[in-house]
Design an enzyme around this catalytic site. Structure first.
Site, PDB file in Angstrom:
ATOM      1  N   ASN A  54      47.158  32.338  28.391  1.00  0.00           N
ATOM      2  CA  ASN A  54      46.518  32.843  29.645  1.00  0.00           C
ATOM      3  C   ASN A  54      46.118  31.076  30.135  1.00  0.00           C
ATOM      4  O   ASN A  54      46.109  30.247  29.566  1.00  0.00           O
ATOM      5  CB  ASN A  54      44.315  32.709  28.895  1.00  0.00           C
ATOM      6  CG  ASN A  54      44.298  32.933  30.337  1.00  0.00           C
ATOM      7  OD1 ASN A  54      44.318  33.492  31.865  1.00  0.00           O
ATOM      8  ND2 ASN A  54      42.911  32.348  31.039  1.00  0.00           N
ATOM      9  N   GLY A 103      49.397  36.878  42.547  1.00  0.00           N
ATOM     10  CA  GLY A 103      50.996  36.664  41.537  1.00  0.00           C
ATOM     11  C   GLY A 103      51.132  35.456  41.661  1.00  0.00           C
ATOM     12  O   GLY A 103      53.027  35.544  41.198  1.00  0.00           O
ATOM     13  N   SER A 104      51.030  33.800  41.938  1.00  0.00           N
ATOM     14  CA  SER A 104      51.780  33.647  41.827  1.00  0.00           C
ATOM     15  C   SER A 104      52.651  32.762  40.882  1.00  0.00           C
ATOM     16  O   SER A 104      53.573  32.466  40.406  1.00  0.00           O
ATOM     17  CB  SER A 104      51.266  32.214  42.756  1.00  0.00           C
ATOM     18  OG  SER A 104      50.316  31.226  42.191  1.00  0.00           O
ATOM     19  N   ASN A 105      51.222  33.161  39.712  1.00  0.00           N
ATOM     20  CA  ASN A 105      51.805  32.490  38.174  1.00  0.00           C
ATOM     21  C   ASN A 105      53.067  33.581  38.112  1.00  0.00           C
ATOM     22  O   ASN A 105      53.677  33.140  37.028  1.00  0.00           O
ATOM     23  CB  ASN A 105      50.896  32.449  37.320  1.00  0.00           C
ATOM     24  CG  ASN A 105      50.151  30.768  37.517  1.00  0.00           C
ATOM     25  OD1 ASN A 105      50.410  29.544  37.440  1.00  0.00           O
ATOM     26  ND2 ASN A 105      48.281  30.735  38.039  1.00  0.00           N
ATOM     27  N   GLU A 138      50.043  24.326  37.520  1.00  0.00           N
ATOM     28  CA  GLU A 138      50.153  25.582  36.578  1.00  0.00           C
ATOM     29  C   GLU A 138      51.464  26.131  36.720  1.00  0.00           C
ATOM     30  O   GLU A 138      51.911  26.907  35.299  1.00  0.00           O
ATOM     31  CB  GLU A 138      49.099  26.365  37.357  1.00  0.00           C
ATOM     32  CG  GLU A 138      47.361  26.453  37.316  1.00  0.00           C
ATOM     33  CD  GLU A 138      46.697  27.577  37.883  1.00  0.00           C
ATOM     34  OE1 GLU A 138      46.773  28.725  37.255  1.00  0.00           O
ATOM     35  OE2 GLU A 138      45.350  27.178  38.826  1.00  0.00           O
ATOM     36  N   ASP A 197      38.429  32.721  27.351  1.00  0.00           N
ATOM     37  CA  ASP A 197      38.807  30.134  27.487  1.00  0.00           C
ATOM     38  C   ASP A 197      38.075  29.668  26.255  1.00  0.00           C
ATOM     39  O   ASP A 197      38.668  28.086  26.136  1.00  0.00           O
ATOM     40  CB  ASP A 197      38.143  29.617  28.594  1.00  0.00           C
ATOM     41  CG  ASP A 197      38.183  30.865  30.019  1.00  0.00           C
ATOM     42  OD1 ASP A 197      39.162  31.334  30.397  1.00  0.00           O
ATOM     43  OD2 ASP A 197      37.196  30.320  31.352  1.00  0.00           O
ATOM     44  N   HIS A 237      43.928  28.949  32.523  1.00  0.00           N
ATOM     45  CA  HIS A 237      43.015  28.267  33.620  1.00  0.00           C
ATOM     46  C   HIS A 237      42.757  27.087  34.167  1.00  0.00           C
ATOM     47  O   HIS A 237      43.980  26.280  34.091  1.00  0.00           O
ATOM     48  CB  HIS A 237      42.299  28.085  32.235  1.00  0.00           C
ATOM     49  CG  HIS A 237      40.438  27.615  32.635  1.00  0.00           C
ATOM     50  ND1 HIS A 237      39.861  29.406  33.026  1.00  0.00           N
ATOM     51  CD2 HIS A 237      39.809  27.219  32.705  1.00  0.00           C
ATOM     52  CE1 HIS A 237      38.841  28.592  33.404  1.00  0.00           C
ATOM     53  NE2 HIS A 237      38.885  27.363  33.903  1.00  0.00           N
ATOM     54  N   LEU A 244      41.354  39.158  35.341  1.00  0.00           N
ATOM     55  CA  LEU A 244      39.868  38.903  35.295  1.00  0.00           C
ATOM     56  C   LEU A 244      39.080  39.664  34.227  1.00  0.00           C
ATOM     57  O   LEU A 244      37.806  39.197  33.941  1.00  0.00           O
ATOM     58  CB  LEU A 244      39.628  39.367  37.024  1.00  0.00           C
ATOM     59  CG  LEU A 244      39.963  37.893  38.336  1.00  0.00           C
ATOM     60  CD1 LEU A 244      39.113  38.596  39.330  1.00  0.00           C
ATOM     61  CD2 LEU A 244      39.112  36.442  37.628  1.00  0.00           C
ATOM     62  N   LYS A 245      39.833  40.644  33.848  1.00  0.00           N
ATOM     63  CA  LYS A 245      39.128  41.167  32.930  1.00  0.00           C
ATOM     64  C   LYS A 245      39.246  40.812  31.761  1.00  0.00           C
ATOM     65  O   LYS A 245      40.273  40.012  31.442  1.00  0.00           O
ATOM     66  CB  LYS A 245      39.791  43.043  33.393  1.00  0.00           C
ATOM     67  CG  LYS A 245      39.700  43.534  34.080  1.00  0.00           C
ATOM     68  CD  LYS A 245      37.907  44.066  34.332  1.00  0.00           C
ATOM     69  CE  LYS A 245      37.606  44.443  35.780  1.00  0.00           C
ATOM     70  NZ  LYS A 245      36.792  45.124  35.932  1.00  0.00           N
TER      71      LYS A 245
HETATM   72  C1  GRF Z   1      45.232  30.684  39.050  1.00  0.00           C
HETATM   73  O1  GRF Z   1      44.363  29.690  39.291  1.00  0.00           O
HETATM   74  C2  GRF Z   1      44.604  30.697  37.379  1.00  0.00           C
HETATM   75  O2  GRF Z   1      44.559  29.814  36.681  1.00  0.00           O
HETATM   76  C3  GRF Z   1      43.888  31.217  37.695  1.00  0.00           C
HETATM   77  O3  GRF Z   1      43.430  33.020  38.503  1.00  0.00           O
HETATM   78  C4  GRF Z   1      44.374  32.496  39.231  1.00  0.00           C
HETATM   79  C5  GRF Z   1      45.915  32.961  39.572  1.00  0.00           C
HETATM   80  O4  GRF Z   1      46.759  32.808  40.650  1.00  0.00           O
HETATM   81  N1  GRF Z   1      43.664  31.850  36.162  1.00  0.00           N
HETATM   82  P1  GRF Z   1      48.148  33.320  41.246  1.00  0.00           P
HETATM   83  O5  GRF Z   1      47.294  34.845  41.321  1.00  0.00           O
HETATM   84  O6  GRF Z   1      48.913  33.837  39.511  1.00  0.00           O
HETATM   85  O7  GRF Z   1      48.716  33.436  42.325  1.00  0.00           O
END
Ligand code: GRF
Length: 205
Positions: free
Chosen positions: A106, A11-13, A178, A149, A108, A89-90
């Site tokens: 999204n 969940g860092s993003n 990111e 993607d 990537h 991931l789904k």
């Molecule tokens: C990130 O590297 C993102 O690019 C990919 O999954 C990872 C998720 O990381 N789709 P986080 O859970 O947001 O830390």
């Protein structure tokens, strides 16, 4: 405006988007976190911020149609105008993609259209980049269509690949990027500064 965030992992993003919303950089709120993984770290973040978090899995439903309809209902109830996939991931059901046409982003961890597609996630991506001998990698924010993607690219930013990089060190460099570009992309989307030209998307400054 409300954003629904989907996440499967740490969940860092999600956190970087949340912080940008709280700081007013993205003029929107996260109205729901949807996760297929009961133990996703993102859930802890949501809980501590009092953001509704929903564990939503295909296994909870008898049919694909029921699953999709419930997902659409959930999004409607959360009043979300756009969706941010943040390590989800789904695959998003086609009906949801159509309902949120050009409103699902999204992130990537590579420079699409290279190193993407089904099965290309997490460590696999960085291993493939290192195996290729490429001297740059990076992160891509793109719109989501019905193919993994392959939607229009909105923002990309590069990092350099160095001789002694490992999947872990490369992942860390890419992740930093990111956390910068995803909030910028969402800001542009929420502020309606995105224009589409065929399969291309551009941000108006
Ligand atoms: C990130 O590297 C993102 O690019 C990919 O999954 C990872 C998720 O990381 N789709 P986080 O859970 O947001 O830390």
């Amino acid at each position: 405006m409300n954003i629904a965030v989907f996440a499967s992992g740490r969940g860092s993003n999600f956190l970087s988007i949340l912080n940008a919303c709280k700081a007013g950089i993205i003029p929107a709120c996260i109205s729901v976190l949807i996760t297929n993984n009961e133990n996703a770290g993102a859930r802890e973040i949501a809980k501590s911020e009092h953001i509704p978090d929903v564990h939503f899995s295909r296994a909870h439903f008898k049919t694909d149609a029921e699953y999709t309809q419930n997902l659409l209902n959930l999004l409607k109830d959360s009043n979300a105008s756009c969706i941010a996939l943040a390590g989800y991931l789904k695959k998003i059901p086609a009906l949801v993609v159509r309902e949120f046409h050009n409103r699902i982003l999204n992130i990537h961890p590579a420079l699409l259209p290279l190193f993407g597609g089904e099965g290309m996630y997490g460590r696999y991506v960085h291993e493939a980049v290192l195996a290729s001998g490429m001297k740059v990698s990076g992160a891509t924010v793109h719109f989501v269509n019905e193919e993994y993607d392959r939607g229009a690219i909105l923002i990309q930013r590069c990092v350099s690949v160095e001789r002694f990089d490992t999947p872990e060190t490369l992942a860390a460099k890419v992740l930093e990027v990111e956390h910068t570009i995803y909030p910028l992309a969402l800001k542009a989307l929420v502020e309606e500064r995105v224009v589409f030209e065929g399969n291309k998307a551009w941000i108006l400054e």
